[in-house]
Design a protein around this motif. Structure first.
Motif, short mmCIF file in Angstrom:
data_model
loop_
_atom_site.label_atom_id
_atom_site.label_comp_id
_atom_site.label_asym_id
_atom_site.label_seq_id
_atom_site.Cartn_x
_atom_site.Cartn_y
_atom_site.Cartn_z
N VAL A 94 2.86 18.08 -9.04
CA VAL A 94 2.87 17.02 -8.04
C VAL A 94 4.20 17.03 -7.31
CG1 VAL A 94 2.65 14.55 -7.65
CG2 VAL A 94 1.35 15.63 -9.49
N VAL A 95 4.13 16.90 -5.98
CA VAL A 95 5.32 16.82 -5.16
C VAL A 95 5.31 15.46 -4.47
CG1 VAL A 95 6.57 17.80 -3.21
CG2 VAL A 95 5.29 19.29 -4.73
N LYS A 96 6.41 14.72 -4.58
CA LYS A 96 6.51 13.42 -3.92
C LYS A 96 7.81 13.37 -3.13
CE LYS A 96 7.35 9.41 -6.10
NZ LYS A 96 7.10 8.25 -6.98
N TYR A 97 7.70 13.04 -1.85
CA TYR A 97 8.88 12.94 -0.99
C TYR A 97 8.94 11.56 -0.38
CZ TYR A 97 12.19 13.74 2.76
OH TYR A 97 13.27 13.65 3.60
N ARG A 98 10.09 10.91 -0.51
CA ARG A 98 10.31 9.59 0.10
C ARG A 98 11.31 9.78 1.23
NH1 ARG A 98 9.25 4.64 -2.14
NH2 ARG A 98 11.25 3.95 -1.32
N HIS A 99 10.81 9.69 2.46
CA HIS A 99 11.65 9.93 3.63
C HIS A 99 12.74 8.87 3.76
CE1 HIS A 99 12.77 11.37 7.55
NE2 HIS A 99 12.65 10.15 8.04
N CYS A 100 12.41 7.61 3.44
CA CYS A 100 13.41 6.54 3.60
C CYS A 100 14.59 6.74 2.66
CB CYS A 100 12.76 5.18 3.37
SG CYS A 100 12.03 4.96 1.75
N ASP A 101 14.36 7.33 1.48
CA ASP A 101 15.44 7.61 0.53
C ASP A 101 15.97 9.04 0.66
OD1 ASP A 101 15.04 5.08 -0.51
OD2 ASP A 101 13.73 5.80 -2.11
N GLY A 102 15.17 9.91 1.26
CA GLY A 102 15.53 11.32 1.33
C GLY A 102 15.46 12.00 -0.03
N LYS A 103 14.57 11.53 -0.89
CA LYS A 103 14.47 12.06 -2.25
C LYS A 103 13.17 12.85 -2.42
CE LYS A 103 17.42 8.86 -4.56
NZ LYS A 103 18.65 9.52 -4.61
N LEU A 104 13.29 13.95 -3.12
CA LEU A 104 12.16 14.80 -3.45
C LEU A 104 12.01 14.81 -4.97
CD1 LEU A 104 10.08 17.02 -2.52
CD2 LEU A 104 11.88 18.65 -3.00
N VAL A 105 10.82 14.50 -5.46
CA VAL A 105 10.55 14.50 -6.90
C VAL A 105 9.42 15.48 -7.16
CG1 VAL A 105 9.82 13.13 -8.88
CG2 VAL A 105 11.28 12.10 -7.14
N LEU A 106 9.66 16.41 -8.08
CA LEU A 106 8.65 17.37 -8.52
C LEU A 106 8.25 17.01 -9.94
CD1 LEU A 106 10.43 20.61 -7.32
CD2 LEU A 106 8.77 19.26 -6.07
N LYS A 107 6.95 17.04 -10.22
CA LYS A 107 6.49 16.71 -11.56
C LYS A 107 5.43 17.72 -11.98
CE LYS A 107 3.58 13.20 -12.53
NZ LYS A 107 3.11 11.83 -12.79
N VAL A 108 5.59 18.24 -13.19
CA VAL A 108 4.61 19.14 -13.79
C VAL A 108 4.20 18.52 -15.12
CG1 VAL A 108 4.17 21.47 -14.66
CG2 VAL A 108 5.68 21.14 -12.70
N THR A 109 2.90 18.34 -15.31
CA THR A 109 2.43 17.70 -16.53
C THR A 109 1.11 18.31 -16.98
OG1 THR A 109 1.86 15.59 -17.57
CG2 THR A 109 1.22 15.86 -15.28
N ASP A 110 0.89 18.22 -18.30
CA ASP A 110 -0.40 18.63 -18.87
C ASP A 110 -1.00 17.50 -19.70
OD1 ASP A 110 1.24 18.63 -21.08
OD2 ASP A 110 0.62 20.59 -21.81
N ASN A 111 -0.63 16.26 -19.40
CA ASN A 111 -1.07 15.04 -20.08
C ASN A 111 -0.45 14.86 -21.46
OD1 ASN A 111 -2.62 14.24 -17.91
ND2 ASN A 111 -4.45 15.22 -18.70
N LYS A 112 0.28 15.85 -21.96
CA LYS A 112 0.98 15.72 -23.23
C LYS A 112 2.49 15.73 -23.01
CE LYS A 112 -2.42 18.66 -24.79
NZ LYS A 112 -2.61 20.03 -25.03
#
Length: 103
Positions: A28-46
């Motif tokens: 999952v890639v999440k970008y917040r333009h107002c903060d200028g932050k990029l968060v990457l998340k990799v998960t397999d539910n565990k």
């Protein structure tokens, strides 16, 4: 969920997580333009791996990670990742000389 500080560690652990269980691993890639932050998340539910940055250079590295995941998904988890190229290398390979219209 703890953020991983090192980019190389995040990539290595993400690839290991995907290879262990490719059917249930999500990226999952999440970008917040107002903060200028990029968060990457990799998960397999565990296990959940997260990386956060506000640097533009780190955002460019995300493209390399995308190429790695696309290769793993398309060719399978046993593929040799040393042949995965970044954007700059793919562009130089796709340039053809002499294919234009003669005038």
């Amino acid at each position: 969920m703890v953020y991983i500080v090192s980019w190389d560690e995040f990539v290595d652990r993400s690839v290991q997580l995907f290879k262990a269980d490719p059917e249930s691993t999500r990226y999952v890639v999440k970008y917040r333009h107002c903060d200028g932050k990029l968060v990457l998340k990799v998960t397999d539910n565990k296990e959940c791996l997260k990386f956060k940055t506000d640097q533009a250079q780190e955002a460019r590295k995300m493209e390399k990670l995308n190429n790695i995941f696309f290769t793993l998904m398309a060719r399978g988890p046993d593929v040799d990742l040393s042949e995965v190229n970044g954007k700059e290398q793919m562009e130089t390979q796709s340039v053809k000389k002499g294919s234009g219209r003669k005038q």
